[in-house]
Design a protein around this motif. Structure first.
Motif, short mmCIF file in Angstrom:
data_model
loop_
_atom_site.label_atom_id
_atom_site.label_comp_id
_atom_site.label_asym_id
_atom_site.label_seq_id
_atom_site.Cartn_x
_atom_site.Cartn_y
_atom_site.Cartn_z
N ILE A 13 0.87 -1.17 -0.12
CA ILE A 13 0.02 -0.02 0.04
C ILE A 13 0.79 1.18 -0.10
O ILE A 13 0.43 2.26 -0.15
CB ILE A 13 -1.12 0.14 1.09
N GLY A 14 2.20 1.05 0.28
CA GLY A 14 2.95 2.22 0.11
C GLY A 14 4.26 2.11 0.19
O GLY A 14 4.89 1.01 0.67
N GLU A 15 5.33 2.91 -0.38
CA GLU A 15 6.60 2.83 -0.20
C GLU A 15 7.35 4.22 -0.10
O GLU A 15 7.00 5.14 -0.44
CB GLU A 15 6.94 2.17 -1.64
N GLY A 16 8.07 4.04 0.87
CA GLY A 16 8.90 5.30 1.23
C GLY A 16 10.45 5.27 1.08
O GLY A 16 10.57 4.13 0.28
N PHE A 18 12.55 4.13 3.04
CA PHE A 18 13.02 2.98 3.81
C PHE A 18 12.49 1.79 3.87
O PHE A 18 12.86 0.84 4.35
CB PHE A 18 13.72 3.59 5.06
N GLY A 19 11.01 1.84 3.76
CA GLY A 19 10.25 0.82 4.16
C GLY A 19 9.18 0.36 2.77
O GLY A 19 8.84 1.53 2.28
N VAL A 21 5.26 -0.90 2.82
CA VAL A 21 4.34 -0.80 3.83
C VAL A 21 3.16 -1.74 3.07
O VAL A 21 2.87 -1.61 2.04
CB VAL A 21 3.41 0.46 4.16
N ALA A 35 -1.33 -2.34 9.23
CA ALA A 35 -0.17 -2.15 7.98
C ALA A 35 0.96 -2.48 8.82
O ALA A 35 1.33 -2.42 10.06
CB ALA A 35 -0.49 -0.47 8.02
N LYS A 37 4.99 -2.21 8.24
CA LYS A 37 6.05 -1.57 7.67
C LYS A 37 7.02 -2.05 7.88
O LYS A 37 7.81 -2.53 9.17
CB LYS A 37 5.85 0.01 8.46
N LEU A 93 1.26 -1.56 12.74
CA LEU A 93 0.52 -0.37 12.62
C LEU A 93 -0.75 -0.39 12.42
O LEU A 93 -1.42 -1.46 11.56
CB LEU A 93 1.15 0.60 11.90
N GLU A 94 -1.75 0.60 13.05
CA GLU A 94 -3.06 0.72 12.71
C GLU A 94 -3.30 0.86 11.25
O GLU A 94 -2.46 1.68 10.65
CB GLU A 94 -3.68 2.11 13.34
N TYR A 95 -4.00 0.17 10.43
CA TYR A 95 -4.17 0.57 9.00
C TYR A 95 -5.33 1.61 8.92
O TYR A 95 -6.24 1.60 9.14
CB TYR A 95 -4.79 -0.82 8.50
N ALA A 96 -5.03 2.62 8.37
CA ALA A 96 -5.82 3.73 7.98
C ALA A 96 -6.42 3.65 6.71
O ALA A 96 -6.14 3.98 5.55
CB ALA A 96 -4.77 5.13 7.74
N THR A 101 -2.91 9.84 1.10
CA THR A 101 -1.93 10.80 1.41
C THR A 101 -2.32 12.37 1.05
O THR A 101 -3.21 12.34 0.19
CB THR A 101 -0.61 10.51 0.81
N ASN A 145 3.66 12.09 4.39
CA ASN A 145 3.57 11.55 5.76
C ASN A 145 2.30 12.02 6.55
O ASN A 145 2.19 12.09 7.76
CB ASN A 145 4.61 11.94 6.74
N ILE A 158 1.78 10.01 10.33
CA ILE A 158 2.39 8.74 10.14
C ILE A 158 4.03 9.23 10.31
O ILE A 158 4.40 10.41 9.98
CB ILE A 158 2.05 7.93 8.99
P1 ADP Z 1 8.91 5.79 4.83
O1 ADP Z 1 9.36 5.89 6.30
O2 ADP Z 1 9.77 4.77 4.20
O3 ADP Z 1 8.88 7.02 4.29
P2 ADP Z 1 6.14 5.72 5.73
O4 ADP Z 1 5.80 5.14 7.03
O5 ADP Z 1 5.96 7.10 5.34
O6 ADP Z 1 7.37 4.91 5.22
O7 ADP Z 1 5.20 4.70 4.86
C1 ADP Z 1 5.28 4.96 3.39
C2 ADP Z 1 3.87 5.00 2.71
O8 ADP Z 1 2.99 4.07 3.25
C3 ADP Z 1 3.02 6.24 3.33
O9 ADP Z 1 3.28 7.59 2.38
C4 ADP Z 1 1.60 6.10 3.25
O10 ADP Z 1 1.08 6.05 1.78
C5 ADP Z 1 1.66 4.23 3.29
N1 ADP Z 1 1.34 4.27 4.85
C6 ADP Z 1 1.98 4.09 5.73
N2 ADP Z 1 1.61 3.66 6.82
C7 ADP Z 1 0.32 3.33 6.56
C8 ADP Z 1 -0.70 2.96 7.42
N3 ADP Z 1 -0.69 3.10 8.92
N4 ADP Z 1 -1.96 3.11 7.02
C9 ADP Z 1 -2.32 3.24 5.42
N5 ADP Z 1 -1.09 3.54 4.62
C10 ADP Z 1 0.23 3.85 5.33
#
Ligand code: ADP
Ligand code: MG
Ligand code: MG
Length: 273
Positions: A13-16, A18-19, A21, A35, A37, A93-96, A101, A145, A158
């Motif tokens: 659902i997400g890629e930042g 470092f991680g 998700v 979620a 991570k 983590l709690e899933y939002a 974003t 974030n 987040i």
């Molecule tokens: P990084 O530290 O790599 O930036 P994030 O914690 O910001 O990782 O997570 C990357 C993306 O994943 C976020 O921008 C968001 O789109 C998605 N995401 C992260 N945590 C959640 C969550 N708890 N529920 C839904 N989406 C999430």
């Protein structure tokens, strides 16, 4: 004990930076969605003591734990648990669900109205105030974030991956590990900064970006010297709040406790005659 086999892992659902998700459901507890991570351990990871214990944990976990004791803030994502699996950390983590974003919301919405911006900013400020009360400097507040729901505009902060404990001592520029465009000018100029004025700078940066659909400053040069171009459609109160949060001298900038009292947040209050 807890391990990953207890979860059914679903979509990415997400890629930042470092991680990755993933959404996942807990097999036993009513298939509650979470979620996950997932991060690979690296040399640069920092560990902090958990308050009251001596066990060091990943700084991201330690900082989030400070925010999880009741009463919690509804505008901060909840950390349920964490795991270390070989070379990986996994935050549960709690899933939002049905959140997107703030980055996406801004991209999709032309000329966000001040009433909408006000709702978002109130919640962001609530999250920031809560962090300061628990001694946490988030250090990486930007539009990827921050998660929001439509159409209700509920907001969750987040990603505490760059968070640090607030102490009496100022932070050094090198302590700032978040996105460069969020760096407060005092960190660039004086090489030190304090959490509260840095948070106020961030509030100005975020309000500017919500109202304009683009960053106030693109690079270090403009953070230090650039003029802010404010759109003429903004109300005088909104212009004033942005300008006062983006005063470069932190001693002259609006203070954190004054932000919520600014007249932009109280639009029905008549102006004093
Ligand atoms: P990084 O530290 O790599 O930036 P994030 O914690 O910001 O990782 O997570 C990357 C993306 O994943 C976020 O921008 C968001 O789109 C998605 N995401 C992260 N945590 C959640 C969550 N708890 N529920 C839904 N989406 C999430
Ligand atoms: Mg992130
Ligand atoms: Mg991060």
């Amino acid at each position: 004990g807890l391990d990953l086999t207890q979860f059914e892992v679903g979509d990415l659902i997400g890629e930042g930076a470092f991680g990755q998700v993933y959404v996942a459901s807990h097999k036993r507890s009513k298939r509650v969605k979470v979620a996950l991570k997932c991060m690979v351990k690296s040399q640069q990871d920092r560990y902090l003591d958990v308050d009251g214990h001596s066990t060091p944990v990943l700084a991201e976990v330690a900082m989030m734990l400070r925010l999880m004791n009741a009463p919690r803030c509804p505008n901060i994502i909840r950390l349920h648990n964490w795991l270390e699996v070989e070379d990986n950390f996994v935050l549960i983590l709690e899933y939002a669900e049905s959140y997107q974003t703030l980055l996406q919301y801004i991209k999709d919405t032309v000329d966000i109205e001040e009433n909408q911006a006000r709702q978002l900013m109130r919640q962001l400020i609530r999250a920031i105030m809560f962090c300061t009360e628990r001694g946490v400097f988030h250090g990486d507040i930007h539009t990827a974030n921050i998660l929001v729901t439509l159409p209700r505009l509920e907001l969750k902060l987040i990603d505490f991956g760059c968070a640090q404990p607030i102490t009496q001592k100022p932070f050094n520029k090198s302590d700032y590990r978040g996105a460069g465009h969020g760096m407060p000018p005092e960190a660039l100029r004086c090489r030190v900064f304090h959490a509260n004025p840095a948070y106020v700078w961030t509030i100005g940066i975020m309000l500017y970006e919500i109202m304009h659909g683009r960053l106030a400053f693109n690079n270090r040069q403009s953070i230090m010297f650039g003029a802010i171009q404010i759109h003429p459609r903004l109300s005088t109160a909104c212009v004033d709040l942005i300008s006062q949060c983006l005063i470069r001298n932190p001693a002259k900038r609006l203070q954190l406790h004054q932000v919520e009292e600014h007249c932009w947040f109280n639009p029905t209050t008549p102006n004093p005659v």
